[in-house]
Structure formats: C-alpha cells, structure tokens
Motif scaffolding. Sequence first.
Motif, mmCIF file in Angstrom:
data_model
loop_
_atom_site.group_PDB
_atom_site.id
_atom_site.type_symbol
_atom_site.label_atom_id
_atom_site.label_comp_id
_atom_site.label_asym_id
_atom_site.label_seq_id
_atom_site.Cartn_x
_atom_site.Cartn_y
_atom_site.Cartn_z
ATOM 1 N N THR A 33 0.814 -1.212 0.000
ATOM 2 C CA THR A 33 0.000 0.000 0.000
ATOM 3 C C THR A 33 0.848 1.262 0.000
ATOM 4 N N SER A 34 2.128 1.163 -0.348
ATOM 5 C CA SER A 34 2.947 2.377 -0.395
ATOM 6 C C SER A 34 2.669 3.102 -1.712
ATOM 7 N N GLY A 35 2.223 4.327 -1.611
ATOM 8 C CA GLY A 35 1.889 5.112 -2.795
ATOM 9 C C GLY A 35 0.482 4.801 -3.285
ATOM 10 N N PRO A 36 0.087 5.436 -4.392
ATOM 11 C CA PRO A 36 -1.245 5.187 -4.935
ATOM 12 C C PRO A 36 -1.410 3.718 -5.331
ATOM 13 N N ILE A 37 -2.578 3.206 -5.118
ATOM 14 C CA ILE A 37 -2.857 1.804 -5.426
ATOM 15 C C ILE A 37 -3.615 1.748 -6.750
ATOM 16 N N HIS A 38 -2.942 1.255 -7.779
ATOM 17 C CA HIS A 38 -3.546 1.129 -9.108
ATOM 18 C C HIS A 38 -4.010 -0.307 -9.316
ATOM 19 N N TRP A 39 -5.204 -0.455 -9.854
ATOM 20 C CA TRP A 39 -5.694 -1.758 -10.304
ATOM 21 C C TRP A 39 -5.805 -1.658 -11.817
ATOM 22 N N ALA A 40 -5.404 -2.720 -12.515
ATOM 23 C CA ALA A 40 -5.450 -2.701 -13.971
ATOM 24 C C ALA A 40 -5.691 -4.095 -14.526
ATOM 25 N N MET A 41 -6.319 -4.121 -15.689
ATOM 26 C CA MET A 41 -6.373 -5.346 -16.474
ATOM 27 C C MET A 41 -5.077 -5.382 -17.278
ATOM 28 N N ARG A 42 -4.395 -6.506 -17.234
ATOM 29 C CA ARG A 42 -3.118 -6.650 -17.940
ATOM 30 C C ARG A 42 -3.244 -7.724 -19.014
ATOM 31 N N ALA A 43 -2.537 -7.478 -20.103
ATOM 32 C CA ALA A 43 -2.570 -8.409 -21.224
ATOM 33 C C ALA A 43 -1.409 -9.382 -21.141
ATOM 34 N N ARG A 44 -1.613 -10.535 -21.729
ATOM 35 C CA ARG A 44 -0.579 -11.559 -21.823
ATOM 36 C C ARG A 44 0.402 -11.149 -22.915
ATOM 37 N N GLY A 45 1.633 -10.905 -22.541
ATOM 38 C CA GLY A 45 2.671 -10.587 -23.511
ATOM 39 C C GLY A 45 2.486 -9.234 -24.178
ATOM 40 N N VAL A 46 3.418 -8.933 -25.066
ATOM 41 C CA VAL A 46 3.362 -7.703 -25.851
ATOM 42 C C VAL A 46 3.464 -8.107 -27.322
ATOM 43 N N PRO A 47 2.351 -8.095 -28.031
ATOM 44 C CA PRO A 47 2.399 -8.491 -29.435
ATOM 45 C C PRO A 47 3.326 -7.573 -30.241
ATOM 46 N N PRO A 48 4.076 -8.122 -31.195
ATOM 47 C CA PRO A 48 4.942 -7.289 -32.031
ATOM 48 C C PRO A 48 4.175 -6.139 -32.699
ATOM 49 N N ALA A 49 2.917 -6.376 -33.078
ATOM 50 C CA ALA A 49 2.131 -5.314 -33.717
ATOM 51 C C ALA A 49 1.850 -4.178 -32.739
ATOM 52 N N ILE A 63 -13.746 11.856 -27.689
ATOM 53 C CA ILE A 63 -12.918 11.561 -28.858
ATOM 54 C C ILE A 63 -13.037 12.733 -29.822
ATOM 55 N N ILE A 64 -11.887 13.355 -30.136
ATOM 56 C CA ILE A 64 -11.906 14.493 -31.073
ATOM 57 C C ILE A 64 -11.273 14.136 -32.411
ATOM 58 N N GLY A 65 -10.677 12.951 -32.500
ATOM 59 C CA GLY A 65 -10.113 12.477 -33.752
ATOM 60 C C GLY A 65 -9.991 10.974 -33.714
ATOM 61 N N ARG A 66 -10.224 10.338 -34.860
ATOM 62 C CA ARG A 66 -10.068 8.879 -34.945
ATOM 63 C C ARG A 66 -9.569 8.501 -36.322
ATOM 64 N N TRP A 67 -8.670 7.504 -36.311
ATOM 65 C CA TRP A 67 -8.056 7.061 -37.554
ATOM 66 C C TRP A 67 -7.987 5.541 -37.557
ATOM 67 N N PRO A 68 -8.479 4.911 -38.629
ATOM 68 C CA PRO A 68 -8.413 3.446 -38.698
ATOM 69 C C PRO A 68 -6.965 2.994 -38.865
ATOM 70 N N LEU A 69 -6.665 1.862 -38.267
ATOM 71 C CA LEU A 69 -5.359 1.251 -38.436
ATOM 72 C C LEU A 69 -5.438 0.257 -39.597
ATOM 73 N N LEU A 70 -4.305 -0.132 -40.104
ATOM 74 C CA LEU A 70 -4.246 -1.107 -41.192
ATOM 75 C C LEU A 70 -4.693 -2.472 -40.669
ATOM 76 N N PRO A 71 -5.058 -3.378 -41.568
ATOM 77 C CA PRO A 71 -5.449 -4.720 -41.106
ATOM 78 C C PRO A 71 -4.318 -5.387 -40.326
ATOM 79 N N GLU A 72 -4.717 -6.236 -39.420
ATOM 80 C CA GLU A 72 -3.748 -6.947 -38.598
ATOM 81 C C GLU A 72 -2.900 -7.866 -39.477
ATOM 82 N N ILE A 73 -1.592 -7.822 -39.285
ATOM 83 C CA ILE A 73 -0.671 -8.605 -40.106
ATOM 84 C C ILE A 73 -0.703 -10.073 -39.709
#
Length: 184
Positions: free
Chosen positions: A80-96, A164-174
């Motif tokens: 409990t030292s400092g602010p207590i953050h709760w987060a959903m975490r993802a498995r690994g870091v995809p190269p994309a 949301i003041i701007g949105r841009w589609p990303l390319l298809p997943e490789i």
Amino acid sequence: MAAMPPPTLVDYIGALLDRFGLPQRLGSALFAPANLHQSFSERIFLPTDEDCAALMQVGAAVSAASCTLHFNRIVGPASTSGPIHWAMRARGVPPAFTALLQAIQSRLVQAGFGHIATGVTPHMTLSYHAPQPLDKIVLDPPIAWTIDELCLVIGGGHPYRYDIIGRWPLLPEIDPPATQAGLF
C-alpha cells in the motif's frame, strides 16, 4: 493518443467486473467503464487549440497495423505504499503493439511532442486510487480486444470523461491471433 474499446466490449468488461464484485470494492475509485482505454502517450493538461490541431496531424500520419491484446488478469500492487492502481493486464506484448507504439512515438517526436511520447504496456486501468491492494484475478478465458483504431481524446468534465476528437483506422492486422476451429 489512445484506443477506446467498442461499446460491446465495455459492456462485457463491466459485467465481468460486477461478477468479481469490483465496483463494490472500489466505489467511486472505479474508473468509469466508458473511459476504459489503452494509452499510447502521456496526457497534455489543458491542451491549446494549436496542440489539438498538431496532434490531429500526428494521428492522421500514423501508419500501423491493428493488434489484438489478450487481457488475462486483473492486478494491483502487493503493498500500500503510494497510490494503489488496479489494472487489467494483457498476456505478452504483441509485435504489432510494439510497432504501433513506435509509429505513434516517432510521429509525436517529429511534431515536437517528445515529452508525451512515453512507453506504455498493454493494459487498461481500472482505478488510480484503489482503497486497498488486490490479489491477482485470473481471467479465463482471456478477454480479446483487437485495437483497430487510433483516437485522440480530451479528458475533462464532471463526471470525468474522455471525448474523442479524432479517430483514424489502423491497417489490417498482419498476424491475426490464431483461432481454434470448431470441434466436429
């Protein structure tokens, strides 16, 4: 710069949090589900119109592929030292994900926003100021989210929200994630 999950995923995550009793445990410290996001940069507090215009150009210039994250746990710090953050975490870091983050960071630096071009990991914050630590909650099956759009958001208001003041589609997943064929 951020990605915002679609409403159906926000609703699913909200129901999941309810199932684990997290809204009751967090109370007003729960990050509003409509504000769930994946950050790709730090915030600019009180951005000027010029900042927003320049960041709109950054978003339009980013060229990167979509990526899928698999959130497999909800965690908080063990102490409990400092602010207590709760987060959903993802498995690994995809190269994309790494490539998308690098593309955004590069464009931010080119536009003079190097101070907000920071590294982030695949996660969605649930609380910045939880009242207590959290034992890890395993999400099985993991929650899959394909980030296919980059957004520029401004936070503010009461209650606090992201617009949301701007949105841009990303390319298809490789390399889309492997899916298991139905069993016969």
